[in-house]
Design a protein around this motif. Structure first.
Motif, short mmCIF file in Angstrom:
data_model
loop_
_atom_site.label_atom_id
_atom_site.label_comp_id
_atom_site.label_asym_id
_atom_site.label_seq_id
_atom_site.Cartn_x
_atom_site.Cartn_y
_atom_site.Cartn_z
N GLY A 1 0.83 -1.20 0.00
CA GLY A 1 0.00 0.00 0.00
C GLY A 1 0.86 1.24 0.00
N THR A 2 0.43 2.28 0.71
CA THR A 2 1.16 3.55 0.71
C THR A 2 1.55 3.96 2.12
N PHE A 3 2.58 4.79 2.18
CA PHE A 3 3.00 5.48 3.39
C PHE A 3 3.01 6.97 3.08
N THR A 4 2.32 7.75 3.91
CA THR A 4 2.22 9.19 3.69
C THR A 4 2.62 9.94 4.95
N GLY B 1 3.36 15.38 3.61
CA GLY B 1 2.90 15.73 2.27
C GLY B 1 3.46 14.86 1.16
N GLU B 2 4.19 13.82 1.49
CA GLU B 2 4.75 12.92 0.48
C GLU B 2 4.19 11.52 0.67
N THR B 3 3.97 10.82 -0.44
CA THR B 3 3.40 9.48 -0.41
C THR B 3 4.30 8.52 -1.17
N TYR B 4 4.50 7.34 -0.59
CA TYR B 4 5.38 6.33 -1.17
C TYR B 4 4.65 5.00 -1.22
N GLN B 5 4.92 4.19 -2.23
CA GLN B 5 4.45 2.83 -2.29
C GLN B 5 5.37 1.95 -1.46
N VAL B 6 4.79 1.13 -0.60
CA VAL B 6 5.61 0.30 0.29
C VAL B 6 5.02 -1.10 0.43
N ARG C 1 12.19 12.92 8.78
CA ARG C 1 10.79 13.34 8.67
C ARG C 1 10.32 13.83 10.03
N SER C 2 9.10 14.35 10.06
CA SER C 2 8.53 14.82 11.32
C SER C 2 8.57 13.72 12.37
N PHE C 3 8.84 14.11 13.60
CA PHE C 3 8.82 13.23 14.77
C PHE C 3 9.97 12.22 14.79
N SER C 4 11.00 12.39 13.93
CA SER C 4 12.11 11.44 13.92
C SER C 4 13.42 12.15 14.20
N ASP C 5 14.42 11.38 14.64
CA ASP C 5 15.72 11.96 14.98
C ASP C 5 16.79 10.87 14.89
N ARG C 6 17.78 11.08 14.04
CA ARG C 6 18.80 10.06 13.80
C ARG C 6 19.66 9.76 15.04
N PRO C 7 20.21 10.75 15.74
CA PRO C 7 21.00 10.41 16.93
C PRO C 7 20.20 9.63 17.98
#
Length: 213
Positions: free
Chosen positions: A12-15, A18-23, A169-175
């Protein structure tokens, strides 16, 4: 009866932002012939029920609240156990992401999860234990589920074959994500099989070698 891990894939999709990807999402079901726990609820109720079969679902456990992991959770809750339902479990730190998909208590059509996950919480199914590991970074309420008797851990989008999950993306943080992986996952036995939210399995040892312990 022997506990086992069953697997399916739904598409399906991940949104987000404002961006949508097929996953393609992995569906993991832990249990025996009588009862089970479903890990994540992506895209298709029918696809998940095909893995569950006729078993009683004790819980629907969400590794995090991105829409491709929780989109059909309320519909699945209503469909399992001959319509009597099963609780949805989610870490409360992921409320903002959940509400992007399902709304909140102030929304007319809003639907909430049933029980909160917390670090160290244990879930029992078919004679085995799943231990909740809070691993923020990909999402603030992201969790992994460690099954020591099965020699595996279900990591959602926290850890993949080839490294940590996505950030930026929103709500994420690499460290924060890398710190979570080192503190909660890289202390597990190196032979532990990693069942991921997308793509192929890996092992703790293989990912430690890539990321560095």
């Amino acid at each position: 009866m022997t506990v086992r891990v069953d697997h399916g894939v739904t598409s399906g999709t991940f949104t987000l932002d404002g961006e949508t990807y097929q996953v393609d999402n992995n569906v993991w079901v832990v249990g025996d012939d009588e009862e089970c726990v479903v890990i994540d609820a992506p895209h298709s109720v029918e696809g998940i029920l095909a893995v569950v079969g006729e078993r009683r679902v004790k819980a629907i456990v969400c590794t995090h609240a991105h829409d491709d992991h929780v989109r059909v959770a309320p519909a699945l809750r209503a469909a399992v156990n001959d319509g009597s339902g099963a609780p949805i479990l989610l870490h409360p730190d992921d409320r903002p992401l959940w509400e992007l998909t399902h709304g909140g208590p102030d929304d007319v059509d809003g639907e909430l999860w049933d029980l909160d996950l917390a670090d160290g919480l244990t879930l029992e199914v078919a004679g085995t234990t799943l231990r909740v590991l809070h691993t923020p970074g990909h999402a603030p309420g992201a969790v992994c589920l460690y099954a020591p008797e099965l020699g595996c851990v279900f990591t959602g989008d926290t850890l993949f074959q080839g490294g940590p999950g996505a950030t930026g993306r929103s709500f994420s943080d690499r460290p924060t994500l890398e710190a979570s992986i080192r503190a909660a996952l890289f202390v597990l036995p190196e032979e532990t099989v990693v069942h991921t939210g997308h793509g192929d399995d890996t092992t703790i040892g293989a990912e430690k070698e890539l990321l560095g312990s």
